[in-house]
Design a protein around this motif. Structure first.
Motif, short mmCIF file in Angstrom:
data_model
loop_
_atom_site.label_atom_id
_atom_site.label_comp_id
_atom_site.label_asym_id
_atom_site.label_seq_id
_atom_site.Cartn_x
_atom_site.Cartn_y
_atom_site.Cartn_z
N GLY A 187 -3.21 -10.24 12.97
CA GLY A 187 -1.92 -10.73 12.50
C GLY A 187 -1.05 -9.73 11.76
N THR A 188 -1.42 -8.47 11.74
CA THR A 188 -0.62 -7.50 11.00
C THR A 188 0.65 -7.14 11.76
N THR A 189 1.68 -6.80 11.03
CA THR A 189 2.90 -6.29 11.64
C THR A 189 2.96 -4.77 11.53
N TYR A 190 1.96 -4.19 10.87
CA TYR A 190 1.91 -2.74 10.72
C TYR A 190 1.57 -2.09 12.06
N THR A 191 2.19 -0.96 12.34
CA THR A 191 1.86 -0.18 13.53
C THR A 191 0.98 1.02 13.17
N LYS A 192 0.77 1.21 11.85
CA LYS A 192 -0.08 2.29 11.36
C LYS A 192 -0.52 1.93 9.95
N VAL A 193 -1.56 2.59 9.49
CA VAL A 193 -1.96 2.46 8.09
C VAL A 193 -1.10 3.46 7.33
N PRO A 194 -0.24 2.98 6.42
CA PRO A 194 0.63 3.90 5.68
C PRO A 194 -0.19 4.93 4.90
N ASP A 195 0.28 6.15 4.88
CA ASP A 195 -0.43 7.23 4.22
C ASP A 195 -0.05 7.26 2.74
N PRO A 196 -0.98 6.94 1.84
CA PRO A 196 -0.65 6.93 0.42
C PRO A 196 -0.35 8.31 -0.15
N TRP A 197 -0.67 9.36 0.58
CA TRP A 197 -0.28 10.71 0.17
C TRP A 197 1.24 10.75 0.02
N TYR A 198 1.93 10.03 0.93
CA TYR A 198 3.39 10.00 0.92
C TYR A 198 3.94 8.77 0.20
#
Length: 167
Positions: free
Chosen positions: A128-139
């Motif tokens: 059910g996620t709408t994310y297309t990637k795991v956001p990079d917390p470095w950024y």
């Protein structure tokens, strides 16, 4: 046969070591550590040998999840032959892994594995996620959101592995 899982991000200090640590924790809780090998890598070489990012360590400490012994390493073409599941945190990571494999695989014995079927996107394990990637917390600086997504995906990945391999 031992099942093996490799998590891959860009530098192997934020997302993929978080996934490795969380997945190891879940596998240990299920008593499956002798059946599932877990590792992580980065497509870049900037952080080779370094421990996870301080934000990653802080979040894992908050959740009482060990990251002992985790050190960044770079993805190698041989990893395609060694790991049952290779999971990229975003499409760029997957493209980079394909490029690394295609550039350096000449010297390794290739199996009949289809590269496109062994490389998977981590977000595909998050229902059910709408994310297309795991956001990079470095950024982004948002280690909480990265942890939330990775925790969910790791739980669902473990369920899938248990079903696929009769564990």
């Amino acid at each position: 046969m031992q099942i093996s899982v490799l998590f891959v991000c860009l530098g192997n200090i934020c997302r993929s070591p978080t996934a490795e640590a969380v997945f190891r924790h879940l596998v240990r809780q299920e008593g499956l550590e002798d059946k599932i090998l877990i590792d992580s890598a980065g497509t870049g070489d900037w952080h080779v040998g370094e421990p996870p990012h301080h934000g990653t360590r802080k979040k894992l400490d908050e959740m009482s999840i060990s990251y002992e012994g985790l050190r960044a390493r770079q993805f190698k073409a041989e990893d395609v032959e060694r790991f049952t599941y290779i999971i990229g945190m975003d499409d760029n990571n997957i493209a980079d892994m394909k490029s690394i494999y295609n550039r350096h695989a000449a010297g390794i014995e290739r199996s009949t594995r289809n590269l496109d079927t062994c490389l998977r996107r981590f977000v595909d394990f998050i229902p059910g996620t709408t994310y297309t990637k795991v956001p990079d917390p470095w950024y982004t600086g948002d280690f909480d959101e990265t942890y939330r997504l990775i925790s969910s995906g790791c739980r669902h990945l473990l369920t899938l592995i248990k079903q696929e391999h009769g564990l």
